[in-house]
Design a protein around this motif. Structure first.
Motif, PDB file in Angstrom:
ATOM      1  N   ARG A 104      23.391  25.069  42.330  1.00  0.00           N
ATOM      2  CA  ARG A 104      23.540  25.830  43.579  1.00  0.00           C
ATOM      3  C   ARG A 104      24.830  26.655  43.572  1.00  0.00           C
ATOM      4  NH1 ARG A 104      22.596  24.300  49.659  1.00  0.00           N
ATOM      5  NH2 ARG A 104      24.385  25.212  50.708  1.00  0.00           N
ATOM      6  N   GLN A 126      18.201  23.801  49.878  1.00  0.00           N
ATOM      7  CA  GLN A 126      18.300  25.251  49.732  1.00  0.00           C
ATOM      8  C   GLN A 126      16.939  25.900  49.480  1.00  0.00           C
ATOM      9  OE1 GLN A 126      20.572  26.579  46.331  1.00  0.00           O
ATOM     10  NE2 GLN A 126      20.255  28.732  46.781  1.00  0.00           N
ATOM     11  N   ILE A 169      21.378  28.923  55.022  1.00  0.00           N
ATOM     12  CA  ILE A 169      21.185  28.228  53.753  1.00  0.00           C
ATOM     13  C   ILE A 169      22.512  27.664  53.246  1.00  0.00           C
ATOM     14  CG2 ILE A 169      20.365  28.430  51.383  1.00  0.00           C
ATOM     15  CD1 ILE A 169      18.204  28.805  53.564  1.00  0.00           C
TER      16      ILE A 169
END
Length: 223
Positions: free
Chosen positions: A208, A16, A183
């Motif tokens: 995340r 990411q 992403i």
């Protein structure tokens, strides 16, 4: 010469943070080259993911051999026999920390850059959510920038677009860059080697996921 007319090297893992930085660099610089490292990491899918992203979006990509790092610094990201820490230890660094990794990656990136007459290096380290990794701190990056310049007599600039932002803000940056879906769906951040949303439970996935949920909640409130 303005940076818009210059090139940059992006230290690129296919995760990411580095992918967000890759597209940040594409907006900022004339040309971008991505460099990944094969250091005997637990999941070769990381390198495949990085390669796939670069091929799909037309970015020059190089994978450098750093196998010695695996021999020198055994940890849960390079050894199947070591279980990934689910929580940060009370003392010391998590066992996902690879000693010297960012130091070596940026040093080799700088050597590569100088041969191409490129002075800009981009890395996705962040002090805001650095998980106890000492080589993600701003003071380390600034120190290394000076060391690289002194060692090679060359004016390097290390860019850290994520240094002072958390994961929610990193998702927001991806959204602003127009690469949110890339992403979300095409990167590999998971310590267990699962692309996209990942396993959902390892420390990288938790960080995340929490950032994504916070970002999406804020977006819903704005609508």
């Amino acid at each position: 010469m303005s940076v818009e007319q210059e090139s940059a090297i992006v230290i690129f893992s296919g995760g990411q943070d580095s992918t967000t930085c890759l597209f940040w660099a594409k907006k900022k610089f004339k040309d971008v080259i991505a460099i990944s490292f094969d250091y005997g990491q637990r999941h070769k899918l990381e390198l495949e993911c990085a390669s796939d992203i670069c091929k799909k979006y037309g970015i020059e990509h190089h994978i450098l051999d750093m196998g010695l790092l695996n021999q020198l610094a055994p940890n849960s990201l390079t050894r199947d026999t070591i279980k990934v820490d689910e929580k940060a230890p009370k003392e010391g660094t998590p066992n996902t920390f690879v000693d010297g990794r960012n130091l070596l990656f940026l040093t080799f990136g700088a050597i590569f850059a100088k041969q191409r007459k490129i002075r800009h290096l981009v890395t996705g380290v962040s002090q805001s959510d650095y998980s106890g990794y000492p080589d993600c701190r701003d003071i380390f990056i600034k120190s290394l920038n000076v060391t690289l310049e002194l060692s090679m007599e060359y004016p390097f600039v290390i860019h850290t677009p994520l240094m002072w932002i958390d994961k929610e803000q990193t998702w927001e940056l991806a959204y602003d860059l127009g690469v949110f879906d890339i992403i979300k769906e095409e990167t590999l951040t998971c310590y267990n080697g699962i692309k996209g949303a990942g396993c959902g439970s390892c420390p990288a996935c938790t960080l995340r996921k929490n950032g994504l949920e916070a970002f999406e909640q804020n977006k819903q409130r704005e609508c």
